[in-house]
Scaffold this motif. Structure first.
Motif, PDB file in Angstrom:
ATOM      1  N   UNK A  40     -17.775  29.571  13.497  1.00 55.08           N
ATOM      2  CA  UNK A  40     -19.261  29.951  13.582  1.00 55.08           C
ATOM      3  C   UNK A  40     -19.714  31.198  13.886  1.00 55.08           C
ATOM      4  N   UNK A  41     -18.817  31.780  14.717  1.00 48.29           N
ATOM      5  CA  UNK A  41     -18.937  32.990  15.053  1.00 48.29           C
ATOM      6  C   UNK A  41     -18.410  34.035  13.987  1.00 48.29           C
ATOM      7  N   UNK A  42     -17.324  33.626  13.393  1.00 46.47           N
ATOM      8  CA  UNK A  42     -16.825  34.486  12.211  1.00 46.47           C
ATOM      9  C   UNK A  42     -17.939  34.549  11.120  1.00 46.47           C
ATOM     10  N   UNK A  43     -18.604  33.401  10.920  1.00 49.26           N
ATOM     11  CA  UNK A  43     -19.546  33.282   9.734  1.00 49.26           C
ATOM     12  C   UNK A  43     -21.032  33.744  10.170  1.00 49.26           C
ATOM     13  N   UNK A  44     -21.195  33.918  11.459  1.00 43.82           N
ATOM     14  CA  UNK A  44     -22.545  34.502  11.937  1.00 43.82           C
ATOM     15  C   UNK A  44     -23.563  33.559  12.147  1.00 43.82           C
ATOM     16  N   UNK A  45     -22.872  32.176  12.191  1.00 48.62           N
ATOM     17  CA  UNK A  45     -23.728  30.941  12.103  1.00 48.62           C
ATOM     18  C   UNK A  45     -23.851  30.137  13.390  1.00 48.62           C
TER      19      UNK A  45
END
Length: 443
Positions: A52-57
């Protein structure tokens, strides 16, 4: 005179009861779904946080927490006020007052207050499943088995792979947190598997199994034990290993050596007598307080730290800073992770005991609620709940069970049948049924 016929006649009592039953079944399925959402999130904590951090979600992480507000509302209306359960009413009111006390005592920011509610509301997800055995649903059984297997595989593979999320950091609402932090004990790595935390990874191996063991063939139970032991050993979670051994001894005695025994009666007695574990911290403080246990064995250092520090320091701090808190509690989130977001962060102590940490938050009313928890083994007919009560009362001696929400939910679920009783609305329904029957005979 013409007779007027109502186009929408009033429903009979049978129809009303059927409708209530259908609504209850829908509610139980929705709660079971939320139960699984938390289980999924805590099994794959490190994976999800990293992805989620990588995808900004990252905000998607909090969806189950938002839904737990609905579980609190459902519990407050359905069990506390509609069913008029005294213990449920007490807990709802105590939660509200504890949130207020915590906000004042810790000078909380709005974020810290939300974090405190986030910590406690999952408890209501489990409690709201009063009278329900969610393992009756196939989707629950399949999901729990899948998550248990995922946790086992994640732990067993951990020594051989460097997971990409190990040591990664993410940021939510201006707060930074490390994912998959590497911990050590006695020079040995505490692998966290897919959860990133060794305690939670081991929990997601043991407790899904405890919920399902009675629905698994005997041969499969025995076949699972070696891999469960392997995974827990890699996690180095001593609490999980202790309860796994306790369950194995029980299972061997009742299923292998003496299969003719009445298992329900044994499980209920184990659940009842397990409450003798609750005062153990105070007994250890009285007997071993000030003793250097690490001289006997380095593996006893963590127990020594609990006896001399984490179980005592909060009361010392409260006596100096907020004497009333010794009786009314210091509020939701105090001496747990939400406290780190406040001006009181310097006083944070990891109180590794569920009952003790909850008393610190809730105060004397929690002692009254614990009476209800002790009643639960007398009221539940669900074997897995009885076994979970027995095991959780051992496990929570040295584990707080707040933070990873599924642990909090599991406790609520295990003790939820404490609210079962002859309820006023049921008595009214029976009287209405008798009245309907008399009217039918008269016509």
């Amino acid at each position: 005179m013409a007779t007027t016929i109502d186009a929408f006649p009033a429903r009979t009592t049978v129809q009303r009861n059927w409708s209530t039953s259908m609504n209850q079944e829908l509610a139980n399925k929705l709660l079971a779904g939320l139960f699984l959402m938390f289980a999924f999130r805590d099994t794959l904590t490190a994976v999800l946080r990293w992805a989620l951090a990588l995808t900004h979600l990252s905000p998607l992480w909090f969806i189950p927490d938002l839904l737990s507000i609905g579980a609190f509302g459902y519990f407050a209306w359905h069990i506390a006020f509609r069913d008029r359960s005294p213990f449920a009413i007490l807990l709802v009111l105590n939660t509200i007052t504890a949130a207020m006390v915590g906000y004042i005592f810790m000078s909380e920011s709005p974020f810290a207050l939300i974090s405190s509610l986030k910590l406690f509301f999952p408890f209501y997800v489990g409690l709201a499943l009063c009278g329900s055995d969610i393992t009756q649903y196939k989707f629950v059984r399949y999901m729990m088995i899948g998550l248990m297997i995922a946790s086992i595989v994640g732990l067993i593979a951990a020594p051989y792979f460097d997971y990409p999320w190990t040591g990664a950091e993410f940021e939510n609402f201006g707060n930074s947190k490390e994912v998959g932090r590497v911990w050590w004990i006695d020079g040995v790595v505490r692998y966290g598997g897919l959860a990133g935390d060794s305690t939670m990874a081991a929990y997601m191996v043991v407790f899904p199994y405890l919920m399902l063991f009675h629905r698994i063939p005997k041969w499969l139970n025995l076949a699972l034990w070696p891999v469960i032991y392997w995974a827990i050993h890699i996690s180095t979670s001593r609490s999980a290993m202790l309860v796994a051994v306790c369950f194995a001894l029980y299972y061997l005695a009742t299923e292998i050596l003496m299969p003719s025994l009445k298992k329900y009666d044994i499980e209920r007695n184990l659940a009842k007598w397990s409450f003798l574990c609750v005062p153990i911290p105070f007994v250890l403080i009285a007997v071993l307080g000030g003793v250097d246990l690490s001289e006997m064995s380095s593996s006893l250092f963590s127990l020594q730290d609990r006896i001399n520090n984490s179980w005592q320091l909060p009361f010392t701090y409260l006596s100096d800073l907020f004497p009333a808190g010794l009786f009314v509690g210091c509020g939701l989130g105090c001496f747990s992770y939400p406290m780190a977001y406040t001006d009181m962060a310097g006083y944070t102590v990891p109180v590794d005991n569920f009952y003790l940490s909850t008393y610190l938050m809730m105060g004397v009313p929690w002692l009254v609620f614990m009476v209800g928890m002790a009643i639960a083994p007398f009221r539940t007919k669900i074997r897995s709940k009885l076994v979970m009560i027995f095991i959780l009362n051992i496990y929570t001696i040295t584990v707080q069970c707040y933070g990873p929400s599924f642990a909090t939910i599991s406790i609520g679920y295990a003790f939820s049948d404490m609210f079962l009783r002859g309820k006023p609305w049921q008595r009214r329904a029976r009287h209405s049924t008798d009245a309907d029957a008399d009217a039918a005979i008269a016509t």
